[in-house]
Design an enzyme around this catalytic site. Structure first.
Site, PDB file in Angstrom:
ATOM      1  N   ASP A  96      -4.990  -7.663  -4.581  1.00 31.04           N
ATOM      2  CA  ASP A  96      -5.193  -8.796  -3.677  1.00 31.04           C
ATOM      3  C   ASP A  96      -5.539 -10.063  -4.455  1.00 31.04           C
ATOM      4  OD1 ASP A  96      -4.613  -8.051  -1.020  1.00 31.04           O
ATOM      5  OD2 ASP A  96      -6.322  -6.695  -1.069  1.00 31.04           O
ATOM      6  N   CYS A 124     -10.195  -1.888 -10.039  1.00 33.01           N
ATOM      7  CA  CYS A 124      -9.614  -0.766  -9.298  1.00 33.01           C
ATOM      8  C   CYS A 124      -8.220  -1.095  -8.772  1.00 33.01           C
ATOM      9  CB  CYS A 124     -10.534  -0.323  -8.160  1.00 33.01           C
ATOM     10  SG  CYS A 124     -10.787  -1.595  -6.928  1.00 33.01           S
ATOM     11  N   HIS A 129       0.828  -1.211   0.000  1.00 27.00           N
ATOM     12  CA  HIS A 129       0.000   0.000   0.000  1.00 27.00           C
ATOM     13  C   HIS A 129       0.859   1.257   0.000  1.00 27.00           C
ATOM     14  CE1 HIS A 129      -3.365  -2.683   1.012  1.00 27.00           C
ATOM     15  NE2 HIS A 129      -3.980  -1.821   0.252  1.00 27.00           N
ATOM     16  N   GLU A 135     -11.722  -9.634  -4.981  1.00 22.92           N
ATOM     17  CA  GLU A 135     -10.277  -9.609  -4.752  1.00 22.92           C
ATOM     18  C   GLU A 135      -9.785 -10.878  -4.072  1.00 22.92           C
ATOM     19  OE1 GLU A 135      -9.098  -6.274  -2.323  1.00 22.92           O
ATOM     20  OE2 GLU A 135     -10.805  -6.464  -1.003  1.00 22.92           O
TER      21      GLU A 135
HETATM   22  C1  PEP Z   1      -6.829  -4.440  -4.575  1.00 20.16           C
HETATM   23  O1  PEP Z   1      -6.638  -5.326  -3.747  1.00 20.16           O
HETATM   24  O2  PEP Z   1      -6.596  -4.573  -5.788  1.00 20.16           O
HETATM   25  C2  PEP Z   1      -7.326  -3.117  -4.142  1.00 20.16           C
HETATM   26  C3  PEP Z   1      -7.684  -2.203  -5.009  1.00 20.16           C
HETATM   27  O3  PEP Z   1      -7.342  -2.859  -2.819  1.00 20.16           O
HETATM   28  P1  PEP Z   1      -6.021  -2.581  -1.943  1.00 20.16           P
HETATM   29  O4  PEP Z   1      -4.864  -2.435  -2.879  1.00 20.16           O
HETATM   30  O5  PEP Z   1      -6.291  -1.366  -1.160  1.00 20.16           O
HETATM   31  O6  PEP Z   1      -5.929  -3.807  -1.095  1.00 20.16           O
HETATM   32 MG    MG Z   2      -7.437  -5.140  -1.752  1.00 23.70          MG
END
Ligand code: PEP
Ligand code: MG
Length: 564
Positions: free
Chosen positions: A460, A507, A194, A436
């Site tokens: 994920d 996303c 992140h 995810e």
């Molecule tokens: C993902 O897992 O692709 C996502 C968009 O959420 P994060 O990266 O915040 O886990």
């Molecule tokens: Mg995620």
């Protein structure tokens, strides 16, 4: 000049002065001072600077993130001036003749252990605050020794600080002052964490994984970060500086050229239209969303409202945060993801037990379902904010239909609470889920009829499908982001969505991968949500594509007759 090599996780070039973080982890030397009064005055000067920094930080962040979030800085300013703490420092400097750094670290240890042993959970949390404050004072003591080397006004490069740290947590990253920081460099760190994602959202060039080389960077020295090539130059020579300054200009020029895609639809040459939205962590990212002309916000990672603080954000505070984001882009949809705390995004006040495998543990909706009070507060805030724009809400980390049903019934309860209070909410708020986990992708046909949309979290989904810890930098070489298993799961999810007549987006970071844009369009993706600065390059790609005639990268498996 010394060259360090790591991994560029957010592109771009920056030149500035190194600012070392986490000095409290460094060994503090103890030595006797001859001029005790001068040492005390040195401490007092560092303390005054720390307090005014904290006060400025409070003023600045109150504008950006609201009073309640910003309050932590004014509390820190008060704690730094605490009489008992300063008496303890004075005893070690004046009474025992020690240096100021040693006095601060000893007094801080004493106070944080006292807090850590208290029964009251709120008071126990103060132990971390004492550590943070001591770190700031130590930083200012060192800056004082180097003739205020880290003072920005003194920076001949005219650019911001470059943060250098062993590692940065997501909450530390989100708190970086983007007015004064122009890049960061860490010894550790992986491309899919992140922290890396945030650096891209914040448009900060970042090089991670420079390893022991970090030790060669001294506070205040000029460094140049070439994040496009994963290189960091310590004390760069004149030709290197010239070449990098040229690259800064070229990058700015390339951005200017992309401006022609502002205000245009994202439509391929053969007529396929998609939405290109932006991912944000909070209101402070909205400027970039607007500057890059995103079609909306496809992922608002609401958990950042919960990080870097000592207590839960209230309903009122959250309502304000969502309302402000919605009001910035009237008429455009904002998808807020309900809190995804856990794994690498930790907030100690949640009181979560330590886990062997946090990525497989108490995370996201598992917390929402076991702590309905926390979820309901967020749901009420979201519902109230829904009157101020086009809100959609999605739940992260789903693995079963049962979880979705339980969340929906909590959502209805939040509505009932508001009706009872006589408060309004929009008639229609789209509810979606993130796909995810492999489980959710595989049963996406069962999940689709329960919701209004899917948003595929490829970060994920890749981590769990390929059994690759996204936090572990050593595994980056095994991470094939175009792995057929992941692409098949995405394709299956899109098919499930289309059959159920709901929209589907991506996303995760894969959405910005220009090598896959054609593939996603051909699959039938309706939306891609990416970091704000990736919106225009992606729109350019879409507008120059013709998808009908292309061969699919994942077609071959359909010939075997299986859906996946
Ligand atoms: C993902 O897992 O692709 C996502 C968009 O959420 P994060 O990266 O915040 O886990
Ligand atoms: Mg995620």
């Amino acid at each position: 000049m010394l060259t360090l090599r790591g991994k560029g996780v957010s592109g771009g070039v920056a030149i500035g002065r190194a600012r070392l973080l986490h000095r409290e982890k460094m060994k503090i030397k103890q030595y006797a001072v001859s001029d005790i009064e001068a040492e005390w005055r040195r401490y007092e000067a560092a303390l005054t600077k720390t307090v005014s920094e904290l006060e400025r930080l409070y003023e600045w962040s109150r504008e950006e993130i609201g009073h309640e979030n910003a309050q932590i800085f004014s509390v820190h300013a008060m704690m730094a001036q605490d009489e008992d703490f300063n008496d303890a420092v004075r005893t070690i400097i004046v009474g025992q003749g020690n240096n100021a750094e040693y006095a601060v670290s000893m007094a801080a240890q004493q106070f944080s252990s006292a807090f850590a042993e208290m029964d009251d959970a709120y008071m126990r949390e103060r132990a971390t605050d004492v550590g943070d404050i001591a770190q700031r004072i130590l930083q200012n003591l060192t800056a004082g020794r180097q003739g205020e080397a880290t003072d920005k006004s003194d920076t001949p490069t005219g650019e911001g600080d470059i943060i250098c740290a062993e590692n940065l947590t997501p909450s530390e990253t989100v708190q970086l002052d983007r007015h004064s920081v122009s890049a960061f460099v860490t010894a550790q760190g992986s491309a899919n964490s992140h922290t890396a994602i945030l650096s891209r959202t914040m448009d900060l060039p970042a090089v991670v994984g420079v390893g022991d080389g970090l030790g060669a960077i001294e506070d205040g020295v000029i460094i140049a970060v070439d994040a496009d090539n994963g290189e960091v130059y310590v004390d760069p020579d004149a030709p290197t500086l010239r070449a990098l300054r040229l690259r800064i200009e070229q990058n700015a020029h390339a951005r200017t050229i992309l401006q022609k895609y502002r205000g245009r639809e994202s439509r391929t040459l053969d007529g396929h239209r998609i939405e290109i939205c932006a991912n944000i962590g909070g209101i402070e990212d909205m400027e970039e969303v607007i500057r890059n002309d995103a079609d909306g916000v496809g992922l608002f990672r609401s958990e950042f409202l919960y990080l870097g603080r000592t207590d839960f954000p209230s309903e009122e505070e959250q309502f304000e945060a969502y309302r402000r984001v919605l009001e910035r882009i009237p008429g455009k949809r904002v998808v807020v993801r309900t809190l995804d705390i856990g794994a690498d995004k930790k907030a100690t006040y949640f009181g979560l037990a330590p886990e062997e495998n946090p990525a497989l543990g108490m995370r996201a909706i598992r917390i929402s379902l076991t702590r309905p009070d926390v979820f309901l507060t967020q749901a009420r805030a979201l519902l109230r904010a829904s009157c101020y724009g086009t809100l959609a809400v999605m739940f992260p980390f789903v693995t079963s239909t049962e979880e979705v049903r339980r969340l929906m019934s909590l959502w209805e309860r939040a509505k009932a609470d508001l009706r009872e209070r006589g408060e309004a909410y929009a008639d229609r708020v789209e509810i979606g889920i993130m796909i995810e986990t492999p489980a959710a992708a595989i049963i996406s046909d069962r999940l689709a009829p329960l919701v209004d949309f899917f948003s595929i979290g490829s970060n994920d989904l890749t981590q769990y499908t390929l059994a690759l810890d996204r936090q572990n930098a050593a595994l980056d070489e095994f991470c094939d982001s175009h792995h057929e298993a992941v692409l098949r799961l995405i394709r299956h999810t899109v098919q499930s969505a289309r059959r159920a007549g709901i929209w589907v987006g991506i996303c995760g970071e894969l959405g910005a991968d220009l090598a896959l844009t054609e593939e996603f369009l051909r699959m039938g993706i309706d939306e891609l949500s990416v970091t704000p600065t990736s919106v225009l390059p992606l729109r350019e790609r879409v507008c120059t594509l013709r998808v009908e005639r292309q061969e699919s990268m994942v077609d071959d498996y359909t010939k075997t007759g299986g859906e996946l």
